[in-house]
Design an enzyme around this catalytic site. Sequence first.
Site, PDB file in Angstrom:
ATOM      1  N   ARG A  43     -16.198  -3.732 -25.551  1.00 51.33           N
ATOM      2  CA  ARG A  43     -17.412  -3.347 -24.848  1.00 51.33           C
ATOM      3  C   ARG A  43     -18.559  -4.205 -25.380  1.00 51.33           C
ATOM      4  O   ARG A  43     -18.369  -5.000 -26.306  1.00 51.33           O
ATOM      5  CB  ARG A  43     -17.703  -1.833 -24.914  1.00 51.33           C
ATOM      6  CG  ARG A  43     -17.165  -1.062 -26.071  1.00 51.33           C
ATOM      7  CD  ARG A  43     -17.830  -1.349 -27.385  1.00 51.33           C
ATOM      8  NE  ARG A  43     -19.261  -1.295 -27.239  1.00 51.33           N
ATOM      9  CZ  ARG A  43     -20.107  -1.984 -27.939  1.00 51.33           C
ATOM     10  NH1 ARG A  43     -19.676  -2.836 -28.863  1.00 51.33           N
ATOM     11  NH2 ARG A  43     -21.393  -1.877 -27.777  1.00 51.33           N
ATOM     12  N   GLY A  44     -19.748  -4.048 -24.766  1.00 49.94           N
ATOM     13  CA  GLY A  44     -20.847  -4.940 -25.104  1.00 49.94           C
ATOM     14  C   GLY A  44     -20.826  -6.096 -24.107  1.00 49.94           C
ATOM     15  O   GLY A  44     -19.766  -6.695 -23.858  1.00 49.94           O
ATOM     16  N   ALA A  45     -22.002  -6.413 -23.566  1.00 53.19           N
ATOM     17  CA  ALA A  45     -22.069  -7.345 -22.430  1.00 53.19           C
ATOM     18  C   ALA A  45     -21.375  -8.696 -22.678  1.00 53.19           C
ATOM     19  O   ALA A  45     -20.524  -9.112 -21.881  1.00 53.19           O
ATOM     20  CB  ALA A  45     -23.532  -7.531 -22.036  1.00 53.19           C
ATOM     21  N   ARG A  64     -16.301  -2.902 -15.061  1.00 50.64           N
ATOM     22  CA  ARG A  64     -17.515  -2.152 -15.459  1.00 50.64           C
ATOM     23  C   ARG A  64     -18.697  -2.707 -14.662  1.00 50.64           C
ATOM     24  O   ARG A  64     -18.771  -3.910 -14.423  1.00 50.64           O
ATOM     25  CB  ARG A  64     -17.776  -2.267 -16.971  1.00 50.64           C
ATOM     26  CG  ARG A  64     -16.810  -1.391 -17.766  1.00 50.64           C
ATOM     27  CD  ARG A  64     -17.261  -1.129 -19.166  1.00 50.64           C
ATOM     28  NE  ARG A  64     -18.450  -0.330 -19.280  1.00 50.64           N
ATOM     29  CZ  ARG A  64     -19.121  -0.178 -20.423  1.00 50.64           C
ATOM     30  NH1 ARG A  64     -18.695  -0.784 -21.519  1.00 50.64           N
ATOM     31  NH2 ARG A  64     -20.208   0.574 -20.484  1.00 50.64           N
ATOM     32  N   GLN A 117     -22.005   4.478 -30.304  1.00 45.47           N
ATOM     33  CA  GLN A 117     -21.735   3.080 -30.692  1.00 45.47           C
ATOM     34  C   GLN A 117     -22.517   2.676 -31.938  1.00 45.47           C
ATOM     35  O   GLN A 117     -22.088   1.807 -32.692  1.00 45.47           O
ATOM     36  CB  GLN A 117     -22.092   2.125 -29.549  1.00 45.47           C
ATOM     37  CG  GLN A 117     -21.154   2.164 -28.357  1.00 45.47           C
ATOM     38  CD  GLN A 117     -21.644   3.090 -27.287  1.00 45.47           C
ATOM     39  OE1 GLN A 117     -22.312   4.085 -27.565  1.00 45.47           O
ATOM     40  NE2 GLN A 117     -21.328   2.786 -26.045  1.00 45.47           N
ATOM     41  N   ASP A 171     -27.768  -5.355 -21.433  1.00 47.79           N
ATOM     42  CA  ASP A 171     -26.641  -5.638 -20.538  1.00 47.79           C
ATOM     43  C   ASP A 171     -27.064  -6.445 -19.337  1.00 47.79           C
ATOM     44  O   ASP A 171     -26.232  -7.046 -18.658  1.00 47.79           O
ATOM     45  CB  ASP A 171     -26.005  -4.322 -20.080  1.00 47.79           C
ATOM     46  CG  ASP A 171     -25.352  -3.656 -21.267  1.00 47.79           C
ATOM     47  OD1 ASP A 171     -26.074  -2.994 -22.043  1.00 47.79           O
ATOM     48  OD2 ASP A 171     -24.135  -3.826 -21.445  1.00 47.79           O
TER      49      ASP A 171
HETATM   50  O1  MRU Z   1     -21.467   0.779 -22.988  1.00 47.97           O
HETATM   51  P1  MRU Z   1     -21.449  -0.364 -23.962  1.00 47.97           P
HETATM   52  O2  MRU Z   1     -20.989   0.035 -25.331  1.00 47.97           O
HETATM   53  O3  MRU Z   1     -20.708  -1.563 -23.422  1.00 47.97           O
HETATM   54  O4  MRU Z   1     -22.978  -0.762 -24.086  1.00 47.97           O
HETATM   55  C1  MRU Z   1     -23.370  -1.802 -24.923  1.00 47.97           C
HETATM   56  C2  MRU Z   1     -24.827  -1.986 -25.008  1.00 47.97           C
HETATM   57  O5  MRU Z   1     -25.602  -1.305 -24.406  1.00 47.97           O
HETATM   58  C3  MRU Z   1     -25.284  -3.143 -25.825  1.00 47.97           C
HETATM   59  O6  MRU Z   1     -26.464  -2.857 -26.480  1.00 47.97           O
HETATM   60  C4  MRU Z   1     -25.464  -4.325 -24.880  1.00 47.97           C
HETATM   61  O7  MRU Z   1     -24.279  -4.565 -24.170  1.00 47.97           O
HETATM   62  C5  MRU Z   1     -25.856  -5.533 -25.580  1.00 47.97           C
HETATM   63  S1  MRU Z   1     -24.480  -6.229 -26.407  1.00 47.97           S
HETATM   64  C6  MRU Z   1     -24.935  -7.602 -27.254  1.00 47.97           C
END
Ligand code: MRU
Length: 372
Positions: free
Chosen positions: A53-55, A90, A203, A244
């Site tokens: 996960r994470g963009a 996603r 997270q 994101d």
């Molecule tokens: O739902 P997630 O865990 O994928 O959300 C992640 C976030 O909101 C992060 O802060 C965002 O993706 C930035 S990652 C460098």
Amino acid sequence: MKVDGKHFRSIWRERDGWSVGAIDQRRLPHEFVVARLTSCEDAATAIRDMLVRGAPLIGATAAYGMALAMREDSSDAGLKRAYEALIVARPTAINLKWALDEMRETLAPIDPLERAEAAYARADEIVEQDVEINRGIAGNGLAVIEAIAAKKKPGEVVNVLTHCNAGWLATVDWGTATAPIYLAHERGIKIHVWVDETRPRNQGASLTAWELGHHGVPHTVIPDNTGGHLMQHGMVDLAIVGTDRVAANGDVCNKIGTYLKALAAHDNGVPFYVALPSPTIDFAVNDGIGDIPIEQRSGTEVTDMTGRTADGRLETVRIVPEGSPVANYAFDVTPARLVTGLITERGVLKPDRASLAAAFPERITTAAEQVG
Ligand code: MRU
């Protein structure tokens, strides 16, 4: 970054040269488990089920997903099928679409027989590019931290608040929000991070705390509601969060609760920075609040919590009365007016259309160009 002295990335090509290894983030902080992805379906599932996960990491995983798909079926139909399977995994992080578009642009014009090799090569480039970009963010964000440190008494700690996990686990390495923090730590600046737990999936508590701890960065986990209080009492020097998707007007979509932190920061005169790689900018979206679709996730993320019991078992318990309805909006949008600056690989930008367009002219697209 390091896990107890050993360098790790969040995703990599395995020694066999074709399958993909990734840290299973659903198991952290309790267990360090590596998953092996061997098909496009594995990659899509890993993104959908938040094994990754994470963009930026979602984008990198999708790129390898396309490469795995090309081993299975490198025809035009196979390419289309893989794109369609991954794009829906996603909805919020625009890096997913960016990576898939990059892969399709590389693969579509070439002979299907050459696509698998070309796909791995392009996916590797996307992965390396993420690390390079994050190094750039680290350097530009370091200047912000140094400026704050310079105004403090010698030896005084710089306190940074962050939300969710925008650390190395959310990217390939370094992280976005954490990149300047890791670099400052490396340069000997005394730094301490307030880590929002980040309900409902935690997270912050499970991932950010884990990676900072294993790299040796001082930090404290706080319940999500604590930031405002800390800011009122001068205990936060700056906030740095990830994102994101950043709209063309500088509005920032990030994990639910980011907006509330930005409001508290604004009220208390605390600088609020957003760290982002350029693939997170969506020039096709003009108004972040109106036009970014917000993912709504399962209610069980709100009703249930999983943790380790005193005797070492992992257990899930319900914390909401049976029958109470719950809502689970996974992201919110912070208006550009609440953002002090966007820390990018090309400098710290004002959160507005002109600054984003001047720094990243090659990324400008219209909504019409984005369709299909
Ligand atoms: O739902 P997630 O865990 O994928 O959300 C992640 C976030 O909101 C992060 O802060 C965002 O993706 C930035 S990652 C460098």
